[in-house]
Design an enzyme around this catalytic site. Structure first.
Site, PDB file in Angstrom:
ATOM      1  N   PRO A  65       0.849  -1.194   0.000  1.00 29.59           N
ATOM      2  CA  PRO A  65       0.000   0.000   0.000  1.00 29.59           C
ATOM      3  C   PRO A  65       0.887   1.247   0.000  1.00 29.59           C
ATOM      4  O   PRO A  65       1.921   1.278   0.674  1.00 29.59           O
ATOM      5  CB  PRO A  65      -0.796  -0.106   1.296  1.00 29.59           C
ATOM      6  CG  PRO A  65      -0.400  -1.364   1.955  1.00 29.59           C
ATOM      7  CD  PRO A  65       0.703  -1.991   1.201  1.00 29.59           C
ATOM      8  N   HIS A  66       0.479   2.247  -0.768  1.00 30.44           N
ATOM      9  CA  HIS A  66       1.313   3.434  -0.872  1.00 30.44           C
ATOM     10  C   HIS A  66       0.475   4.656  -1.227  1.00 30.44           C
ATOM     11  O   HIS A  66      -0.662   4.539  -1.674  1.00 30.44           O
ATOM     12  CB  HIS A  66       2.421   3.233  -1.914  1.00 30.44           C
ATOM     13  CG  HIS A  66       1.905   2.873  -3.273  1.00 30.44           C
ATOM     14  ND1 HIS A  66       1.575   1.574  -3.608  1.00 30.44           N
ATOM     15  CD2 HIS A  66       1.656   3.615  -4.369  1.00 30.44           C
ATOM     16  CE1 HIS A  66       1.148   1.553  -4.863  1.00 30.44           C
ATOM     17  NE2 HIS A  66       1.182   2.781  -5.347  1.00 30.44           N
TER      18      HIS A  66
END
Length: 154
Positions: A65-66
């Site tokens: 996730p980013h």
């Protein structure tokens, strides 16, 4: 970019307990907020927005996730190994048990993409995932990541 530039020893959760993807993102946001001083809800919303574009579950039990945040002044990484794998809508359909959160300043541009690529390459190196999953604590997880974070010799 080496992972040592993104990670600190206190940015690792060795046995995170979550029941699903949304709760996992909430927990990541909470930990990131505590370590960076960012607003937890802002981090969570950024991660949720990114997931709506497509899952960051990249396969082999890994999710990255980013997102980008205006108030962040440097690239930031946080690693969580989940106590039990969860459905993360990964591209291979497999449940996820290793999360690598990557946050970047809004103006990070190519540095953000380079960091994502570095994380993916490190996690896909032979033996790294097995060693991460076998590590007993945060220090051992950190050691596995850091020793594998430099580019492989040609």
């Amino acid at each position: 970019m080496a992972l040592v530039e993104l990670l600190s020893p206190d940015a690792i959760a060795p046995a995170l307990k979550v029941g699903g993807k949304k709760q996992a993102l909430q927990e990541l946001a909470s930990h990131a907020a505590g370590l960076t001083g960012l607003d937890q809800q802002a981090v969570f919303e950024t991660l949720l927005q990114r997931e709506r574009l497509g899952s960051t579950g990249v396969g082999e039990g890994i999710a990255i996730p980013h997102g980008k945040l205006a108030k962040l002044d440097r690239l930031f990484g946080f690693v969580a190994r989940l106590e039990k794998p969860i459905d993360f809508d990964a591209i291979d359909g497999m449940p996820v048990d290793v999360l690598f959160l990557l946050l970047a300043p809004e103006g990070a541009g190519a540095d953000h993409l380079k960091a994502l690529a570095r994380v993916a390459r490190v996690l896909r190196r032979p033996g790294v995932l097995d060693r991460l999953r076998a590590a007993h604590d945060a220090a051992a997880i950190y050691a596995v990541l850091i020793e594998n974070s430099e580019p492989a010799a040609a």
